[in-house]
Design a protein around this motif. Structure first.
Motif, mmCIF file in Angstrom:
data_model
loop_
_atom_site.group_PDB
_atom_site.id
_atom_site.type_symbol
_atom_site.label_atom_id
_atom_site.label_comp_id
_atom_site.label_asym_id
_atom_site.label_seq_id
_atom_site.Cartn_x
_atom_site.Cartn_y
_atom_site.Cartn_z
ATOM 1 N N ASP A 1 -2.103 -2.860 4.746
ATOM 2 C CA ASP A 1 -1.635 -1.609 4.140
ATOM 3 C C ASP A 1 -2.403 -1.307 2.855
ATOM 4 O O ASP A 1 -2.696 -0.150 2.548
ATOM 5 C CB ASP A 1 -0.117 -1.617 3.901
ATOM 6 N N SER A 2 -2.777 -2.349 2.119
ATOM 7 C CA SER A 2 -3.611 -2.124 0.945
ATOM 8 C C SER A 2 -5.001 -1.657 1.372
ATOM 9 O O SER A 2 -5.506 -0.647 0.883
ATOM 10 C CB SER A 2 -3.734 -3.409 0.124
ATOM 11 N N MET B 1 -0.893 -3.053 9.430
ATOM 12 C CA MET B 1 -0.020 -4.229 9.328
ATOM 13 C C MET B 1 0.701 -4.074 7.995
ATOM 14 O O MET B 1 0.185 -4.480 6.951
ATOM 15 C CB MET B 1 -0.861 -5.506 9.322
ATOM 16 N N ASN C 1 2.989 -4.875 5.340
ATOM 17 C CA ASN C 1 3.859 -5.871 4.713
ATOM 18 C C ASN C 1 4.187 -5.480 3.263
ATOM 19 O O ASN C 1 4.471 -6.317 2.432
ATOM 20 C CB ASN C 1 3.223 -7.275 4.774
ATOM 21 N N GLY D 1 2.451 -4.587 0.764
ATOM 22 C CA GLY D 1 1.689 -4.960 -0.423
ATOM 23 C C GLY D 1 0.397 -5.689 -0.157
ATOM 24 O O GLY D 1 -0.030 -5.896 0.981
ATOM 25 N N VAL D 2 -0.231 -6.053 -1.266
ATOM 26 C CA VAL D 2 -1.458 -6.844 -1.266
ATOM 27 C C VAL D 2 -1.037 -8.295 -1.028
ATOM 28 O O VAL D 2 -0.321 -8.868 -1.871
ATOM 29 C CB VAL D 2 -2.185 -6.701 -2.612
ATOM 30 N N TYR D 3 -1.404 -8.835 0.096
ATOM 31 C CA TYR D 3 -1.068 -10.207 0.535
ATOM 32 C C TYR D 3 0.389 -10.357 0.993
ATOM 33 O O TYR D 3 0.681 -10.972 2.001
ATOM 34 C CB TYR D 3 -1.351 -11.266 -0.543
HETATM 35 MG MG MG Z 1 -0.547 -5.902 3.048
#
Ligand code: MG
Ligand code: ADP
Ligand code: TZD
Length: 584
Positions: free
Chosen positions: A468-469, A493, A495, A497-499
Motif C-alpha cells: 500500500d505504501s 496488499m 496492511n 502501512g509501511v511494513y
Molecule cells: Mg504495507
C-alpha cells in the motif's frame, strides 16, 4: 537560419523555393528511422508541440501524470525490448522529475534516453533567470552513462544516434539528451536535414569472449564438486534464452535466479534451487554468475550467506563471472574466471566448449539440494494452505500464484517490502522477462509506470502486486491506465502501512506513527474515479474472483486486498540492512 545556396547551381534551380524542414521534424524522423515507435512523457514548454507532432507522425505517445512514472516506463521498456526507452519531459522541474528514473535505468543497466527540453542557453549560462532555468546537462552527467546537447538542427541526427549507441552498447544504461527550445523551430533545407539523419548500424555490437577466458571458466566448472549457476537480470535482458537453457540443462548444474531473472527458465524447473537458496549459496564451491552482480542482493559474496566466518569473510567459493563489463570482476571478492562479452556470445561459446560428455555434478550435491527443496516446499505449502482472517500475505499470494500459473504470459509488476519479498518467493514465474520489480535499488514508485509500459509494449495482461505504501508513490497513474484503457490489474496488499499498520505514536500524542496510513483506506475508489473497476476483498475467494474477472474482461482494475496489519516484518526480508529494526 537561412537557406544554404551553392554558387554552382543554375539560375533556374536557385529560383526554385527550397523545401525546408525543422528541428521538430528532424527529431521525429531520427527516432522513427531508428525504430523508436513509443515515447513516454509529459507535455509543456518547450516540448508540447513535439508531443503533438510525434503523435501526428504515428508514434505512440503515452502521456503521464508525473515524469518520474514516464521515466520508469521508459526504463523498463528498455529492459523488455533492448531498444532505449524514451522519456520526454519539459525543462528544469520536469527534467528533475525524470532524473530519478534515468539514474535508476543506469543503476539497473536498462537502456533509456531521457530527452528534456531546456531553456535558452545564453540566459541559463549567465544565470539571468530564464523560465525554468537550469543547467540540465551538467546535472544529468553524473547520473547517466552519457549526456549530450544538440544546438543545431543539422546535428540532431548525430545527437540521437550517439544517444542510442550509448544507451544500448556495452553495459546498457541511461542517457540524457538535452534539446533547447530554440532547436525545435530551427529551419534548414530538407535535403540537408534528411542527409544528416543516421540510422544506427549495429547499435549493440556483439562482444565475443576470448577463447582462453572461456576455457578457464569451463576448466574451473568441470572440476567443481558443488557447482551453482546464478542467473541475473542481465541474462534476462540479453534474450539468449535458448542458449542459457541449453547451458543449464547440458551441464546439469543447479541454478538460482535473481528476482528479475525468475522465469528465464520456468521456476518449476527441476534444477531450480530457489527453494534451497540459503543452502546452495554457502554450500557451493564454484559459482557462475551470468548477468548478475555480486552486490548487496547477494550479500557481496561474503558473510554467513556464503558460509563466511564473519560478515567480512567470504566462504571461499570460486567465481566465474559472465558479464559485458570488464570492471565488474573482483568488485566484491576475487573473480577466478571472468568471461567478458555479451551474454549471448559468452553462453554460446561456453556451450560450444562443453563437449559431449560433460560430467554431471556429483549426486551427493544434487541430492542434498533436492532434500532441502522438498522440505522447504512442504513447509511453504503448509503456510499457503492456511486461511486466516484477516488474510495473511501468504494466503493472498497463494491466489496470485495460481493466477500467474494460469496466465504465464501476463507481466507481474511487484513492489513493496513484505509485499515484494513474499511475492518473489511465493509466485512462480514461467517465462522470461515477465517479472518486473524494484531492481538494484529496491526502489519504490516503479509500479504504475512499469505497468503502463508492460501493457503498452508487451501487449499482455499486467498484474501489479503492490504494497500500500509502494502504490502511493505512483498511484495517480491509475488515471493513465484508465485513459489508455490498459489491461492492468493492480492488487494492493493493504496492511495499512509501511511494513505493518499497527505501529503507535510512542508519545500517545494525536499524530499517527510515521509508518502507518489511514486505516482501511479504500484505494479501489481511485480506479473507480476514472472509470475502471474497483474491488475491496477480504478473503482469498474474493481475491481470486476479482483477479479472474479482471483478466477475463481486460479492464483496468484495482483490487484492494485487506491483509493482517500485523503480518509483516520491518524492511521485509532485508532486516539485516536495518540494524535498529523493531523486532515484533
Ligand atoms: Mg504495507
Ligand atoms: P541482478 O540484480 O539480477 O543480480 P544486476 O543488475 O546486478 O542483476 O547485474 C546485471 C549484470 O548484467 C550487469 O553487471 C551488466 O553489466 C550485465 N549485463 C547486462 N546486459 C548484458 C549483456 N547483454 N551481456 C552481458 N552482460 C550484460
Ligand atoms: N523511498 C523509495 C523511493 N524507495 C524506498 N525503498 C523507500 C523509500 C523505503 N521503503 C522500502 O524500502 S519498502 C517501503 C519503503 C517506504 C514501503 C513498504 O511498505 P509497503 O509494503 O506497504 O509498500 P509492506 O507490504 O507493507 O511491507
Amino acid at each position: 537560419m537561412g537557406t544554404v545556396t551553392d554558387p554552382g547551381v543554375s539560375q533556374a534551380a536557385a529560383q526554385q523555393p527550397q523545401e525546408m524542414t525543422d528541428g521538430f521534424s528532424l527529431v521525429i524522423e531520427a527516432l522513427k528511422l531508428n525504430g523508436i515507435d513509443t515515447v513516454f512523457g509529459l507535455p509543456g514548454i518547450p516540448i508540447t508541440d513535439l508531443t503533438r507532432k510525434l503523435q501526428a507522425a504515428g508514434l505512440r505517445v503515452i502521456s503521464f501524470r508525473h515524469e518520474q512514472n514516464a521515466g520508469y516506463a521508459a526504463s523498463i521498456a528498455g529492459f523488455m525490448t533492448q531498444k532505449p526507452g524514451i522519456c520526454l519531459t519539459v525543462s528544469a522541474p520536469g527534467f528533475l522529475n525524470g532524473l530519478t528514473a534515468l539514474a535508476h535505468a543506469t543503476t539497473n543497466c536498462f537502456p533509456m534516453i531521457l530527452i528534456s527540453g531546456s531553456s535558452e542557453r545564453e540566459i541559463v549560462d549567465l544565470q539571468q533567470g530564464d523560465y525554468e532555468e537550469m543547467d540540465q546537462l551538467a546535472i544529468a552527467k553524473p547520473l547517466c552513462k552519457a549526456a549530450f546537447r544538440v544546438l543545431h538542427a543539422e546535428d540532431i541526427g548525430v545527437g540521437i544516434a550517439r544517444a542510442i549507441r550509448a544507451a544500448v552498447s556495452g553495459r546498457p544504461g541511461g542517457v540524457y539528451l538535452d534539446l533547447p527550445a530554440k532547436l525545435f523551430p530551427q529551419s534548414i533545407e530538407a535535403a540537408i536535414g534528411r542527409n544528416s539523419l543516421i540510422k544506427v548500424v549495429d547499435a549493440a555490437p556483439k562482444q565475443i569472449p576470448a577463447a582462453d577466458a572461456v576455457k578457464r571458466a569451463l576448466d574451473l566448472l568441470r572440476g567443481a564438486k558443488k557447482p551453482l549457476i546464478i542467473l541475473g537480470k542481465g541474462a534476462a535482458y540479453a534474450q539468449a534464452d535458448a542458449d542459457i537453457k541449453a547451458l543449464v540443462e547440458r551441464t546439469g548444474i543447479p541454478y538460482i535466479a535473481m528476482s528479475m531473472a525468475k522465469g528465464l527458465l520456468p521456476d518449476t524447473h527441476e534444477q531450480y534451487a530457489g527453494a534451497a537458496r540459503s543452502f546452495v549459496l554457502p554450500g557451493a564451491d564454484v559459482v557462475m554468475l551470468i548477468g548478475a552482480r555480486l552486490n548487496w542482493l547477494l550479500s557481496h559474496g561474503k558473510g554467513k550467506t556464503w558460509g563466511g566466518a564473519t560478515s567480512k569473510a567470504w566462504g571461499g567459493q570460486k567465481y566465474i563471472q559472465v558479464d559485458i563489463s570488464p570492471i565488474e570482476a573482483d568488485s566484491n571478492v576475487r573473480t577466478d574466471a571472468p568471461v567478458v562479452g555479451d551474454i549471448g556470445s559468452c553462453v554460446a561459446a561456453l556451450n560450444a566448449g562443453l563437449g559431449n560428455n560433460w560430467p554431471k555434478p556429483p549426486a551427493e550435491w544434487l541430492d542434498a539440494i533436492n532434500d532441502k527443496k522438498t522440505k522447504n516446499v512442504a513447509k511453504m505449502a503448509e503456510t499457503l494452505a492456511q486461511n486466516p482472517s484477516p488474510m495473511s500475505f501468504q494466503s493472498a499470494l497463494n491466489v496470485v500464484r495460481d493466477i500467474v500459473k494460469a496466465n504465464p504470459d501476463a507481466y507481474l509488476v511487484n513492489e513493496g517490502a513484505n509485499a515484494l519479498d513474499f511475492t518473489r518467493s511465493i509466485v512462480d514465474m514461467y517465462k522470461p522477462r515477465k517479472r518486473l520489480d524494484v531492481g538494484t535499488w529496491g526502489i519504490m514508485g516503479v509500479g504504475m509506470g512499469y505497468s503502463v509500459a508492460a501493457a503498452v509494449i508487451g501487449k499482455q495482461q499486467v498484474i501489479a502486486v503492490e504494497g500500500d505504501s509502494a502504490f502511493g508513490f505512483s498511484g495517480m497513474e491509475v488515471e493513465t491506465i484508465c485513459r489508455y484503457n490498459l489491461p492492468v490489474c493492480v492488487v494492493i496488499m493493504n496492511n495499512n502501512g509501511v511494513y505493518r499498520g499497527d505501529e503507535k505514536n510512542p508519545t500517545g500524542g494525536p499524530d499517527p506513527s510515521p509508518l502507518v496510513f489511514v486505516k482501511d483506506a479504500r484505494y479501489e475508489k481511485m480506479m473507480e474515479a476514472f472509470g475502471g473497476v474497483g474491488k475491496h476483498v477480504t478473503t482469498p475467494q474474493e481475491l481470486r474472483a476479482a483477479m479472474e474477472e479482471a483478466i477475463r474482461t481486460r479492464r483496468p482494475t484495482l483490487v484492494n486486498a485487506v491483509i493482517n496489519e500485523g503480518g509483516g516484518t520491518e524492511s521485509g526480508r532485508i532486516t539485516s540492512l536495518n540494524p535498529t529494526a523493531k523486532k515484533k
